[in-house]
Write an enzyme that holds these catalytic residues in place. Structure first.
Site, mmCIF file in Angstrom:
data_model
loop_
_atom_site.group_PDB
_atom_site.id
_atom_site.type_symbol
_atom_site.label_atom_id
_atom_site.label_comp_id
_atom_site.label_asym_id
_atom_site.label_seq_id
_atom_site.Cartn_x
_atom_site.Cartn_y
_atom_site.Cartn_z
ATOM 1 N N LYS A 193 -1.511 0.394 2.372
ATOM 2 C CA LYS A 193 -1.440 1.122 3.391
ATOM 3 C C LYS A 193 -2.350 -0.012 4.438
ATOM 4 O O LYS A 193 -2.797 -1.261 3.453
ATOM 5 C CB LYS A 193 -2.932 1.992 3.688
ATOM 6 C CG LYS A 193 -1.765 3.092 2.816
ATOM 7 C CD LYS A 193 -0.891 4.119 3.092
ATOM 8 C CE LYS A 193 -0.595 5.222 2.330
ATOM 9 N NZ LYS A 193 -0.661 5.658 1.426
ATOM 10 N N HIS A 194 -2.675 -0.298 5.189
ATOM 11 C CA HIS A 194 -3.251 -0.886 6.296
ATOM 12 C C HIS A 194 -4.154 -1.323 6.332
ATOM 13 O O HIS A 194 -4.893 -2.374 6.485
ATOM 14 C CB HIS A 194 -2.961 -0.649 8.298
ATOM 15 C CG HIS A 194 -1.423 0.063 8.490
ATOM 16 N ND1 HIS A 194 -0.613 1.167 7.912
ATOM 17 C CD2 HIS A 194 -0.846 -0.783 9.281
ATOM 18 C CE1 HIS A 194 0.805 1.348 9.090
ATOM 19 N NE2 HIS A 194 -0.151 0.360 9.674
#
EC number: 2.6.1.-
Length: 391
Positions: A193-194
């Site tokens: 994920k980010h």
């Protein structure tokens, strides 16, 4: 050239130092870094309250509990998502209902949600869980209007979309997870994920009552808050007021999260640049379909896409998947429709229920998308995709 995964964490010297400093501090868990991460994340998203937990699935589960999901609850979500978006309802005894997607975006189609709502008595459904799939923000203003019409709650699954946004009818940019329209939102900090914390999740809301209950549910349903205690014989005293869980996240992981958050905007900018290069390479290739945010937001040049994933659709997805793997490009498929999983088939769902979602799955492939993907690596991916489709 070495193997190229579809997603990958980026751990810097600053990240490592942040974790080391926490390891050398007085708190490995239940310390100040958790609250610091929550405060900074709430500021980043633009909401009133943020609560860090062990992972995105735990975040979904606690939200379902706070929203009162039980055996009488009927809740709508998308079949194109990770199973946890639906499973959280089953944890609480609720019934999952799926509605089909918009094939140009992969997002839950609000028109199909309305058709489903109209097919039952007006008080049959209790909530909707829209998913910001691949990083594209759901138009929650429209979903809020529909939810209000049927007296439903909204839980935004924003696991793919920290930093993502959409523009509402007044021209205001609405960040994913800011809870201006949804009652609650959740995020994931899995390594692809980010923001990576190893494992971790976040719940965001503007509802103080929800926040206070979430605080208890995260820690076994226990509180030491003097204002909430039924009795208070001394400083040692605490009360278990709900049946909660141990969904606490340790300071070690939140220290990493704080460090990662510091460069979230810079990494989001890189993701959008990578997506733009893919778009330029594929947009004129007839046998490649790219997800089209402007079909969902026709008035916008910039959709606020957070690009957790970059997804294309091709006629021979299995062939391309295998071809890329032969060349050390480890593309991935997102997602196998949840309603086709054996567990959900046991509950009555079957192939053929959602033709758009099933067709999307048959043709979709997520190409490498992460901030440390080099121009050379991306060009190699593009070249191999074009090689295959032009055979």
């Amino acid at each position: 050239m070495g193997p190229i995964p579809y997603g990958k964490q980026n751990i810097t010297a600053e990240d490592i130092q942040a974790v080391v400093e926490t390891l050398q501090s007085d708190f490995l868990t239940q310390g100040p870094k958790v609250e610091e991460f929550e405060t900074k994340f709430a500021q980043y998203i633009g909401c009133d309250y943020a609560l860090a937990v062990t992972n995105g699935t735990a975040a979904l589960h606690l939200c379902a509990m706070v929203l009162g999901v039980n055996e009488q609850s009927n809740v709508i979500t998308s079949p194109i998502t990770f199973a946890a978006s639906a499973n959280c309802l089953r944890y609480c005894g609720g019934t999952v209902w799926f509605a089909d997607i918009d094939p140009t975006t992969g997002l839950l189609d609000i028109a199909h949600v309305r058709i489903l709502l109209e097919s039952k008595p007006k008080d049959f459904f209790t909530g909707i869980i829209p998913v910001d799939f691949a990083g594209l923000a759901v138009n929650l203003e429209a979903f809020r209007q529909l939810a209000d019409e049927y007296n439903l709650w909204l839980l935004e699954d924003a696991c793919h979309a920290p930093g993502g946004s959409f523009t509402d009818s007044s021209g205001t940019q609405q960040n994913c997870g800011n809870s201006q329209f949804a009652d609650l939102a959740i995020f994931s900090f899995h390594p692809v994920k980010h923001i990576a914390t190893g494992e971790g999740g976040m719940i965001t809301t503007n509802n103080r009552d929800f926040y206070e209950k979430l605080l208890r549910l995260r820690t076994h349903g226990i509180t030491k808050n003097p204002e909430l205690l039924q009795h208070n014989p001394g400083g040692w005293y605490y009360e278990m007021q709900d049946l909660g869980y141990n969904y606490r996240i340790p300071d070690i992981l939140t220290a990493l999260g704080i460090s990662q958050l510091n460069r979230a905007d810079a990494n989001l900018k890189i993701r959008r640049q990578i997506a733009a290069r893919y778009n330029e390479a594929f947009q004129s290739v007839k046998s490649i379909s790219i997800l089209n945010p402007t079909a969902y937001y026709p008035e916008l040049k910039e959709s606020g896409h957070a690009y957790h994933l970059y997804i294309i659709q091709v006629p021979d997805r299995k062939g391309l998947y295998d071809y890329l793997r032969q060349h050390q490009i480890f593309a991935q498929v997102h997602y196998i429709p949840v309603h086709t999983m054996p567990y959900y088939q046991q509950l009555g769902w079957k192939y053929g229920d959602f033709p758009r979602a099933e067709k999307f799955y048959e043709h979709c492939l997520s190409l490498p998308m992460f901030p440390t993907l080099t121009n050379q690596e991306q060009q190699y991916v593009i070249d191999k995709v074009l090689e295959f489709v032009n055979f």
